[in-house]
Design a protein around this motif. Structure first.
Motif, mmCIF file in Angstrom:
data_model
loop_
_atom_site.group_PDB
_atom_site.id
_atom_site.type_symbol
_atom_site.label_atom_id
_atom_site.label_comp_id
_atom_site.label_asym_id
_atom_site.label_seq_id
_atom_site.Cartn_x
_atom_site.Cartn_y
_atom_site.Cartn_z
ATOM 1 N N PRO A 241 0.808 -1.228 0.000
ATOM 2 C CA PRO A 241 0.000 0.000 0.000
ATOM 3 C C PRO A 241 0.834 1.268 0.000
ATOM 4 O O PRO A 241 0.508 2.243 -0.683
ATOM 5 C CB PRO A 241 -0.818 -0.132 1.293
ATOM 6 C CG PRO A 241 -0.906 -1.592 1.542
ATOM 7 C CD PRO A 241 0.395 -2.165 1.065
ATOM 8 N N GLU A 242 1.938 1.251 0.766
ATOM 9 C CA GLU A 242 2.760 2.447 0.895
ATOM 10 C C GLU A 242 3.562 2.765 -0.369
ATOM 11 O O GLU A 242 4.015 3.902 -0.548
ATOM 12 C CB GLU A 242 3.724 2.292 2.077
ATOM 13 C CG GLU A 242 3.048 2.108 3.429
ATOM 14 C CD GLU A 242 2.734 0.643 3.753
ATOM 15 O OE1 GLU A 242 2.504 0.351 4.934
ATOM 16 O OE2 GLU A 242 2.708 -0.201 2.820
ATOM 17 N N LEU A 243 3.771 1.777 -1.229
ATOM 18 C CA LEU A 243 4.648 1.947 -2.389
ATOM 19 C C LEU A 243 3.928 1.817 -3.736
ATOM 20 O O LEU A 243 4.525 2.087 -4.783
ATOM 21 C CB LEU A 243 5.773 0.900 -2.346
ATOM 22 C CG LEU A 243 6.619 0.824 -1.072
ATOM 23 C CD1 LEU A 243 7.628 -0.319 -1.175
ATOM 24 C CD2 LEU A 243 7.341 2.138 -0.810
ATOM 25 N N ALA A 244 2.676 1.399 -3.726
ATOM 26 C CA ALA A 244 2.001 0.961 -4.952
ATOM 27 C C ALA A 244 2.009 2.000 -6.061
ATOM 28 O O ALA A 244 2.156 1.660 -7.242
ATOM 29 C CB ALA A 244 0.568 0.540 -4.630
ATOM 30 N N ARG A 245 1.853 3.280 -5.726
ATOM 31 C CA ARG A 245 1.786 4.297 -6.777
ATOM 32 C C ARG A 245 3.078 4.390 -7.579
ATOM 33 O O ARG A 245 3.071 4.794 -8.742
ATOM 34 C CB ARG A 245 1.434 5.665 -6.172
ATOM 35 C CG ARG A 245 -0.009 5.757 -5.730
ATOM 36 C CD ARG A 245 -0.545 7.166 -5.660
ATOM 37 N NE ARG A 245 -1.984 7.132 -5.388
ATOM 38 C CZ ARG A 245 -2.920 7.026 -6.324
ATOM 39 N NH1 ARG A 245 -2.547 6.957 -7.601
ATOM 40 N NH2 ARG A 245 -4.185 6.992 -6.020
ATOM 41 N N LEU A 246 4.195 4.004 -6.964
ATOM 42 C CA LEU A 246 5.467 4.027 -7.681
ATOM 43 C C LEU A 246 5.480 3.034 -8.845
ATOM 44 O O LEU A 246 6.277 3.169 -9.774
ATOM 45 C CB LEU A 246 6.615 3.703 -6.717
ATOM 46 C CG LEU A 246 6.848 4.691 -5.569
ATOM 47 C CD1 LEU A 246 7.891 4.146 -4.601
ATOM 48 C CD2 LEU A 246 7.281 6.047 -6.116
ATOM 49 N N ALA A 247 4.615 2.029 -8.775
ATOM 50 C CA ALA A 247 4.597 0.980 -9.799
ATOM 51 C C ALA A 247 3.660 1.288 -10.962
ATOM 52 O O ALA A 247 3.653 0.544 -11.952
ATOM 53 C CB ALA A 247 4.195 -0.353 -9.170
ATOM 54 N N LEU A 248 2.884 2.353 -10.890
ATOM 55 C CA LEU A 248 1.865 2.584 -11.920
ATOM 56 C C LEU A 248 2.425 2.667 -13.345
ATOM 57 O O LEU A 248 1.839 2.077 -14.267
ATOM 58 C CB LEU A 248 1.051 3.838 -11.599
ATOM 59 C CG LEU A 248 -0.270 3.596 -10.863
ATOM 60 C CD1 LEU A 248 -0.971 4.906 -10.576
ATOM 61 C CD2 LEU A 248 -1.184 2.654 -11.640
ATOM 62 N N ARG A 274 -4.303 -2.704 -5.208
ATOM 63 C CA ARG A 274 -3.736 -1.913 -4.116
ATOM 64 C C ARG A 274 -4.283 -0.491 -4.107
ATOM 65 O O ARG A 274 -4.445 0.124 -3.045
ATOM 66 C CB ARG A 274 -2.218 -1.854 -4.255
ATOM 67 C CG ARG A 274 -1.479 -3.131 -3.928
ATOM 68 C CD ARG A 274 -1.546 -3.473 -2.468
ATOM 69 N NE ARG A 274 -0.575 -4.485 -2.089
ATOM 70 C CZ ARG A 274 -0.472 -4.996 -0.878
ATOM 71 N NH1 ARG A 274 -1.284 -4.585 0.077
ATOM 72 N NH2 ARG A 274 0.431 -5.918 -0.605
ATOM 73 N N LEU A 275 -4.567 0.052 -5.294
ATOM 74 C CA LEU A 275 -4.991 1.444 -5.411
ATOM 75 C C LEU A 275 -6.502 1.593 -5.587
ATOM 76 O O LEU A 275 -6.999 2.708 -5.756
ATOM 77 C CB LEU A 275 -4.254 2.105 -6.582
ATOM 78 C CG LEU A 275 -2.730 2.148 -6.445
ATOM 79 C CD1 LEU A 275 -2.098 2.733 -7.699
ATOM 80 C CD2 LEU A 275 -2.305 2.946 -5.221
ATOM 81 N N GLY A 276 -7.220 0.478 -5.546
ATOM 82 C CA GLY A 276 -8.671 0.543 -5.679
ATOM 83 C C GLY A 276 -9.144 0.941 -7.056
ATOM 84 O O GLY A 276 -10.215 1.538 -7.212
ATOM 85 N N THR A 509 -4.957 1.694 3.639
ATOM 86 C CA THR A 509 -4.241 0.546 3.067
ATOM 87 C C THR A 509 -5.115 -0.270 2.120
ATOM 88 O O THR A 509 -4.604 -1.076 1.345
ATOM 89 C CB THR A 509 -3.717 -0.384 4.183
ATOM 90 O OG1 THR A 509 -4.796 -0.773 5.029
ATOM 91 C CG2 THR A 509 -2.654 0.316 5.006
ATOM 92 N N HIS A 510 -6.426 -0.057 2.160
ATOM 93 C CA HIS A 510 -7.359 -0.762 1.273
ATOM 94 C C HIS A 510 -8.304 0.263 0.644
ATOM 95 O O HIS A 510 -9.494 0.294 0.952
ATOM 96 C CB HIS A 510 -8.177 -1.803 2.060
ATOM 97 C CG HIS A 510 -7.359 -2.872 2.704
ATOM 98 N ND1 HIS A 510 -6.744 -2.711 3.915
ATOM 99 C CD2 HIS A 510 -7.057 -4.141 2.292
ATOM 100 C CE1 HIS A 510 -6.100 -3.818 4.241
ATOM 101 N NE2 HIS A 510 -6.273 -4.702 3.275
ATOM 102 N N PRO A 511 -7.788 1.131 -0.224
ATOM 103 C CA PRO A 511 -8.625 2.213 -0.773
ATOM 104 C C PRO A 511 -9.788 1.681 -1.599
ATOM 105 O O PRO A 511 -9.685 0.650 -2.264
ATOM 106 C CB PRO A 511 -7.645 3.017 -1.638
ATOM 107 C CG PRO A 511 -6.536 2.070 -1.955
ATOM 108 C CD PRO A 511 -6.417 1.159 -0.777
#
Length: 561
Positions: A241-248, A274-276, A509-511
């Motif tokens: 959850p804390e890192l997921a946006r880096l993977a987009l 992870r990002l809903g 953590t669960h958007p």
């Protein structure tokens, strides 16, 4: 003077060294030794929306002959997308053409490792150890090839007596040395990043190894934008959850780079979940499950391929978050028609348990939850205590919500037995997962028995333990997040302000979880926070379908303001 790129340089060096390799042919393993490995063989089968084999681009110069280099590179691209069976077939094809090609045996051993999945089975470990033994024995290797082979030797050595975690750490350390020795070799960097991810501690919330792996992969990406390993491992590296946006960026590209791989079609949904981002998650898994069905039919597998069931679990979860109840139930009904899966493994057992459990728990169908069967009966559930625990957890919550604490206690005791079994197997991660389920089931059983203070204590223990532990890549999410369950309990105990805080913590953590948003809206309204209630209600309406009378999901379990 213009310098060649690192990958091209290795190809040139491999060509210069290939005569030595050919001179060593007489020292190649005997056919009996090769047969003893038990290589997978046959034609290569890939399915996807694109025609032909589109798997991205990766090269690995070897000292083997130029004639087998294209096949070696093909096997490498398959390996980077975790298409292990197909990759092994291609490495076997290289061995058939050139038995003295040491790196082909390295490739076979890599196909038996599965670094981010469950530990290899004894059969896979036996195969990998035999392959790497032959690779070590062959003469004519370059120092670089010897270094790669020694990495796997560190993993397979004494596998009968040394636990998997220790050997994974040995592999990481050995791969670090190769990366340091060959800093211009992109494959050394990529495989080192993968080794870091595989050896990362799931309780380390600072993500030291993952951040290091991500930095290594991101530095390579501009020069190799179509490398399947870079894209694939960036997704795994940041699957938190804390890192997921880096993977987009990698997430939105990987499937288009390797559309012939069912796993590549599925992997982006890890980050979408992870990002809903439910629409993208659904699109990803519709393509992946269709590709998996095509693969099973094309290869003549008995029944369905395990990758299909893995995708179905993610698909079910996303449909539930959008309130698409009929489509979600269709996945369960379809799963019930699947009688045979190849291979039978932890992913298959997880999907069989999680898909029905998700449906009844997310929709608060307590009657169905209380009597949820453990199916299929043909599966040896004793081999899968964590997965079997999901069903007992579901039944316990169902019985507790129906006001039957005695029946719920029987399920709690079953969970206690499974937890004890996993502790005996020294499987700390799965034991912790079952412990979280056990604490949650105990909590709601105590609440049903009128012991509110003890119930809250157990539920807080479950939520705190889950917060300290990352989910396994096999699952899109916990069957029900423990902190969301704590929030539900606090709301039921008429403590809406505390419930709202718990819902909000879980949504971080669960958007975009449907029940989390609905619960937060309800708790905010009851806490006298109308603006928050309206905001969460509006967010809920963006991600779900409007509720209608008679819907199978019984969605009005909490009143939306």
């Amino acid at each position: 003077m213009k310098l060649l790129p690192a990958a091209a340089l290795w190809v040139v060096l491999g060509g210069l060294l290939s005569p030595a390799c050919r001179q060593a042919t007489s020292q190649a393993p005997s056919q009996a030794e090769i047969n003893a490995i038990g290589l997978k063989q046959g034609s290569i089968t890939m399915c996807g929306p694109a025609s032909g084999q589109q798997l991205g681009t990766a090269t690995f110069g070897t000292s083997c002959s130029a004639a087998v280099q294209p096949d070696f590179n093909l096997a490498l691209t398959l390996l980077h997308s975790f298409e292990y069976d197909e990759a092994e077939k291609v490495f076997a094809r290289v061995i058939a053409r050139e038995p003295s090609c040491a790196m082909a045996y390295w490739g076979v051993a890599m196909c038996s490792y599965h670094p981010l999945w469950t530990p290899p089975s004894p059969a896979e470990l036996t195969k990998g150890a035999k392959a790497i033994e032959l690779a070590q024995r062959l003469p004519g290797k370059t120092p670089r090839e010897t270094a790669y082979i020694q990495v796997l030797q560190a993993f397979y050595q004494d596998w009968e007596h040394v636990e998997h975690k220790v050997r994974a750490l040995r592999l990481e350390q050995a791969m670090a040395r190769v990366h340091a020795q060959y800093p211009q070799d992109p494959e050394a960097t990529i495989f080192y990043a993968l080794a870091l991810d595989a050896a990362a501690d799931p309780t380390d919330k600072t993500f030291v190894k993952q951040k290091k792996a991500g930095a290594l992969l991101q530095a390579l990406y501009p020069g190799e934008p179509n490398h399947p390993g870079i894209l694939h491992y960036l997704i795994h590296t940041y699957d938190y959850p804390e890192l997921a946006r880096l993977a987009l960026p990698a997430t939105r590209k990987y499937a288009s780079v390797a559309p012939s791989s069912a796993h590549a079609l599925h992997m982006p949904s890890h980050i979408f979940t992870r990002l809903g981002l439910w629409d993208e998650c659904i699109t990803s898994n519709l393509a992946a499950t269709e590709s998996a069905r095509c693969y099973a039919a094309s290869t003549g597998l008995p029944g369905h391929w395990d990758e299909e069931l893995h995708g179905l679990d993610y698909l079910m979860y996303a449909y539930l978050q959008q309130g698409k109840t009929e489509l979600a139930r269709a996945q369960w009904q379809y799963l019930a028609t699947i009688r045979e899966v190849t291979p039978v493994n932890f992913k298959v057992a997880y999907a069989y348990a999680a898909i029905p459990a998700r449906y009844v728990l997310e929709n608060r169908l307590w009657q169905e939850a209380a009597r949820l069967p453990l199916r299929p009966g043909s599966l040896d559930w004793q081999q899968y205590p964590w997965q079997a625990g999901i069903i007992h957890f579901t039944r316990a919550l169902g019985q507790a919500h129906l006001g039957h604490p005695d029946s719920a206690r029987r399920e709690v005791e079953a969970l206690r037995g499974l937890h004890h079994a996993l502790l005996g197997q020294k499987d700390a991660y799965k034991a912790t997962q079952v412990q979280i389920q056990l604490l949650g089931a105990e909590a709601w059983t105590l609440l049903a028995a009128g012991e509110a203070a003890a119930a809250e204590q157990r539920m807080r223990q479950a939520a705190d333990l889950e917060d300290r532990t990352e989910k396994h890549p096999v699952t899109p999410s916990e069957v029900l997040p423990a902190r969301e369950l704590l929030a539900d309990m606090l709301l039921q105990l008429q403590r809406p302000q505390e419930a709202l805080a718990a819902y909000e913590a879980n949504l971080r953590t669960h958007p975009n979880r449907r029940n989390g948003l609905r619960g937060a809206a309800t708790a905010a309204a009851q806490s006298g926070a109308p603006e928050k209630a309206a905001r969460y209600g509006q967010q809920l309406r963006k991600v779900t379908l409007p509720l209608t009378t008679g819907r199978a999901d019984k969605g009005a379990w909490l009143a939306l303001p």
